[in-house]
Design a protein around this motif. Structure first.
Motif, mmCIF file in Angstrom:
data_model
loop_
_atom_site.group_PDB
_atom_site.id
_atom_site.type_symbol
_atom_site.label_atom_id
_atom_site.label_comp_id
_atom_site.label_asym_id
_atom_site.label_seq_id
_atom_site.Cartn_x
_atom_site.Cartn_y
_atom_site.Cartn_z
ATOM 1 N N TRP A 28 0.828 -1.202 0.000
ATOM 2 C CA TRP A 28 0.000 0.000 0.000
ATOM 3 C C TRP A 28 0.862 1.252 0.000
ATOM 4 C CZ3 TRP A 28 -0.401 -4.008 3.512
ATOM 5 C CH2 TRP A 28 0.263 -3.844 4.719
ATOM 6 N N ASP A 29 1.953 1.248 0.755
ATOM 7 C CA ASP A 29 2.860 2.403 0.758
ATOM 8 C C ASP A 29 3.574 2.528 -0.585
ATOM 9 O OD1 ASP A 29 2.266 3.153 3.361
ATOM 10 O OD2 ASP A 29 3.817 1.876 4.214
ATOM 11 N N LEU A 84 -3.115 6.966 1.311
ATOM 12 C CA LEU A 84 -4.078 6.041 1.896
ATOM 13 C C LEU A 84 -5.278 6.830 2.391
ATOM 14 C CD1 LEU A 84 -1.686 3.721 3.898
ATOM 15 C CD2 LEU A 84 -3.123 3.042 1.994
ATOM 16 N N ASP A 85 -6.446 6.333 2.099
ATOM 17 C CA ASP A 85 -7.687 6.987 2.505
ATOM 18 C C ASP A 85 -8.026 6.537 3.918
ATOM 19 O OD1 ASP A 85 -9.983 8.441 2.402
ATOM 20 O OD2 ASP A 85 -11.097 7.026 1.166
ATOM 21 N N GLN A 86 -7.685 7.358 4.904
ATOM 22 C CA GLN A 86 -7.867 6.972 6.302
ATOM 23 C C GLN A 86 -9.100 7.626 6.910
ATOM 24 O OE1 GLN A 86 -6.242 4.660 7.763
ATOM 25 N NE2 GLN A 86 -4.759 4.397 6.141
ATOM 26 N N LEU A 91 -6.984 1.387 10.913
ATOM 27 C CA LEU A 91 -6.343 1.839 9.687
ATOM 28 C C LEU A 91 -6.949 1.146 8.475
ATOM 29 C CD1 LEU A 91 -2.568 1.857 10.673
ATOM 30 C CD2 LEU A 91 -4.061 3.817 10.372
ATOM 31 N N ASN A 92 -7.055 1.876 7.392
ATOM 32 C CA ASN A 92 -7.566 1.331 6.138
ATOM 33 C C ASN A 92 -6.373 1.188 5.201
ATOM 34 O OD1 ASN A 92 -8.873 0.692 3.827
ATOM 35 N ND2 ASN A 92 -10.042 2.574 3.659
ATOM 36 N N LEU A 93 -5.964 -0.059 4.931
ATOM 37 C CA LEU A 93 -4.766 -0.280 4.122
ATOM 38 C C LEU A 93 -5.087 -0.747 2.718
ATOM 39 C CD1 LEU A 93 -2.551 -2.002 6.817
ATOM 40 C CD2 LEU A 93 -2.523 0.389 6.105
#
Length: 196
Positions: free
Chosen positions: A81-82, A99-101, A107-109
């Motif tokens: 994801w990163d 990332l859409d947190q 956390l949304n990964l």
């Protein structure tokens, strides 16, 4: 406005996976120069403890390099994801990818929001698909390449042997992202080095 970071220790060559860790500041500066969001990066020399740059708004920053002892049993993993967010965010046609947190909760990964220079906004959903046989085969080949790189660095390697080892280490670390012809060349080179 300049953001200051705390002072650092000298870079310890023994803690880098490469034999020439003093060149890491130069590599970091080169990486920053490739970003469309950074307008200026000060020249960096081997052994420097800081890298200075300015963003598109003219704000100056200073990155301080510190060495950290790796956890002995830590697995070296690049989190997808990163990696995806960084790759898209650094592309010249995109302004941002992150990332859409949610403001609260876990956390949304698996959701990345990307914004293009033309104003399009995308929500990207990351879904993992595992291929156990393929994963094992790739891991085995990457290990062979990494072993060949390590073998080159034993004794008193020449500059060309160090450069070859660095290239092979990079290939092993990014094996899944390389195309088949490049993988084949790396395997051929590793095989030739083993028979020397």
């Amino acid at each position: 406005m300049t953001t200051q970071f705390p002072p650092t220790d000298l870079i310890d060559s023994g803690k880098s996976p490469l034999a020439d860790a003093d060149h890491d500041p130069v590599r970091i500066a080169d990486t920053l120069r490739s970003s469309p969001h950074i307008t200026f990066v000060a020249p960096a020399a081997p052994g420097d403890e800081t890298v200075r740059f300015r963003d598109a708004d003219g704000t100056g920053y200073q990155l301080a390099l510190t060495t950290v002892d790796p956890a002995p049993e830590a697995k070296r993993v690049a989190y997808p994801w990163d990696a995806v967010a960084a790759a898209i965010g650094n592309h010249p046609h995109f302004i941002r990818a992150a990332l859409d947190q949610p403001p609260f909760g876990p956390l949304n990964l698996d959701t990345i929001t990307a914004l293009t220079r033309t104003g399009n906004k995308y929500t990207l959903t990351l879904t993992a698909t595992h291929h156990p046989c393929l994963d094992q085969e790739h891991a085995h080949r990457a290990e062979d390449i990494a072993y060949a790189a390590d073998k080159l660095l034993t004794g008193d390697p020449s500059d060309s042997e160090r450069a070859t080892a660095e290239l092979l280490s990079y290939m092993a670390a990014t094996w899944d992202t390389q195309d088949q012809p490049l993988r084949q060349r790396a395997q051929d080179l590793a095989r030739a080095l083993r028979t020397r």
